[in-house]
Design an enzyme around this catalytic site. Structure first.
Site, mmCIF file in Angstrom:
data_model
loop_
_atom_site.group_PDB
_atom_site.id
_atom_site.type_symbol
_atom_site.label_atom_id
_atom_site.label_comp_id
_atom_site.label_asym_id
_atom_site.label_seq_id
_atom_site.Cartn_x
_atom_site.Cartn_y
_atom_site.Cartn_z
ATOM 1 N N HIS A 66 -35.286 -15.121 2.603
ATOM 2 C CA HIS A 66 -35.802 -14.170 1.581
ATOM 3 C C HIS A 66 -34.573 -13.401 1.818
ATOM 4 O O HIS A 66 -34.509 -12.994 0.410
ATOM 5 C CB HIS A 66 -37.646 -13.987 2.161
ATOM 6 C CG HIS A 66 -36.667 -12.761 3.220
ATOM 7 N ND1 HIS A 66 -36.915 -12.641 4.395
ATOM 8 C CD2 HIS A 66 -36.530 -11.793 2.996
ATOM 9 C CE1 HIS A 66 -36.624 -12.263 5.059
ATOM 10 N NE2 HIS A 66 -36.137 -11.245 4.676
ATOM 11 N N ARG A 67 -33.524 -13.299 2.600
ATOM 12 C CA ARG A 67 -32.488 -12.257 2.203
ATOM 13 C C ARG A 67 -31.507 -12.429 1.154
ATOM 14 O O ARG A 67 -31.026 -13.881 0.984
ATOM 15 C CB ARG A 67 -31.937 -12.732 4.095
ATOM 16 C CG ARG A 67 -32.815 -11.594 5.373
ATOM 17 C CD ARG A 67 -31.507 -11.806 6.239
ATOM 18 N NE ARG A 67 -32.757 -10.827 7.474
ATOM 19 C CZ ARG A 67 -32.549 -9.953 7.791
ATOM 20 N NH1 ARG A 67 -32.279 -8.926 7.198
ATOM 21 N NH2 ARG A 67 -33.409 -9.493 8.809
#
Length: 359
Positions: free
Chosen positions: A206-207
């Site tokens: 998700h980064r």
């Protein structure tokens, strides 16, 4: 009796503060919870508190998303108003979010003692806003609770007074043990997905530095696809909305990967415990995999949890397909014989005893 304020704003903070909340309840301390709503509205998080069987926050700021400056400013203003009203003796913050930095700043300006849970973590990458947040919080806190000797030594190297520092272990251990038992009482997520213990990969990403860059996201997805095909076991990827959005924008294929909607924390704990291997860019999952005995491949070039690498529970792979596959194969041969470096599950009690002893 001291009056405590527990400040949190994201689900990882709720998780890691849940043992502290429970310990305050058990000891019948005077405390209240302040939820900033940094990631979600409180209404979305209400169910989360219910699932973890936690007291609901007394205050909810519902600041929502925004630029770094706007979000931090809104949190700072909201927290200051509540601290002026409630006048707690000690404020607890956890980790490295904008909520942590704003909460510590507000308390510092009002001369309220600050306890920083999970102090001393460093990625040594100041391009990450989290790195700035954790450094600032550490340097203005009165009580610092590093989880390990590595994080304590980092604080000492930066000139922080050793009298303020107390190694407690990490509350994530308390949380993992307490909440896994809670999960097993209510859920069986493996049956829901038709999975068998130790016969699936668990994947998250998700980064922004991964999912917003086509080459990096593509490298991750291709590695997951090849691993699933080679070992003939499913790769379950509960996908963050941001990741799903970028997959579609980049026109990337998800063929060969089992994609699901984001899952709750209690479901995730069961999936982590029973996975053959975790592939993730999440800091929390690196810790939880280490605690639960599941090897991890971190899809990043650095980590603020180096202890997981040192003990052999984790390896840094970056996002190049071939490197991820090589690291995954290495970790799949790991016997999970490492010793958990984050403590014995009593960090929250140690934190409260330390603060009480300082008065």
């Amino acid at each position: 009796m001291l009056k405590y304020c527990i400040i949190l704003g994201t689900r990882p903070e709720i998780i890691k503060m849940s043992p502290l909340i429970r310990a305050c309840e058990d000891k019948q301390y005077d405390y209240f919870i302040l939820h900033t709503g940094q990631h979600y509205s409180y209404e979305m998080d209400r169910r989360f508190f219910e699932q973890l069987e936690l007291l609901e926050p007394k205050y909810n700021l519902d600041v929502g998303s925004g630029t770094q400056a706007r979000q931090t400013a809104k949190i700072l203003i909201g927290i200051e108003e509540i601290l002026l009203k409630e006048k707690p003796d000690v404020v607890f913050v956890q980790g490295d979010t904008n909520t942590v930095m704003a909460g510590a700043l507000a308390a510092s300006k009002l001369h309220i003692k600050i306890g920083h849970v999970e102090a001393g973590l460093r990625s040594f990458d100041r391009n990450m806003p989290e790195e700035i947040n954790r450094i600032i919080a550490d340097h203005i806190s009165d009580y610092l609770f590093p989880p390990t000797e590595v994080s304590r030594d980092q604080l000492l190297a930066e000139g922080i007074d050793g009298e303020k520092i107390f190694i407690t272990g990490n509350t994530v251990v308390d949380a993992a043990y307490q909440n896994l038992e809670l999960s097993k009482r209510h859920l069986n997520v493996l049956d829901d997905f038709g999975l068998k213990p130790k016969e699936y990969f668990l994947v998250t990403s998700h980064r922004a530095e991964n999912v917003d860059v086509k080459e990096r996201l593509s490298g991750i997805l291709e590695a997951v696809r090849q691993l699933s095909q080679k070992y003939q076991i499913p790769a379950l990827f509960p996908m963050h909305p941001r990741t799903e959005k970028m997959v579609n924008e980049f026109g990337l294929s998800l063929e060969g990967i089992t994609v699901s909607k984001p899952l709750g924390y209690l479901e995730f704990l069961q999936l982590e415990e029973n996975a053959r291997l975790i592939l993730t860019d999440s800091g929390g999952l690196q810790e939880e995999g280490c605690i639960l005995g599941t090897p991890c491949v971190t899809l990043r070039d650095n980590t603020e949890r180096p202890e997981t690498v040192t003990v052999g529970a984790n390896v840094l792979a970056g996002t190049v397909t071939e490197t991820i596959i090589s690291c995954a194969e290495k970790m799949m041969n790991n016997t999970a014989s490492w010793k958990n470096p984050f403590g014995d599950g009593d960090a929250a009690v140690k934190i409260l005893e330390f603060v009480e002893g300082k008065q």
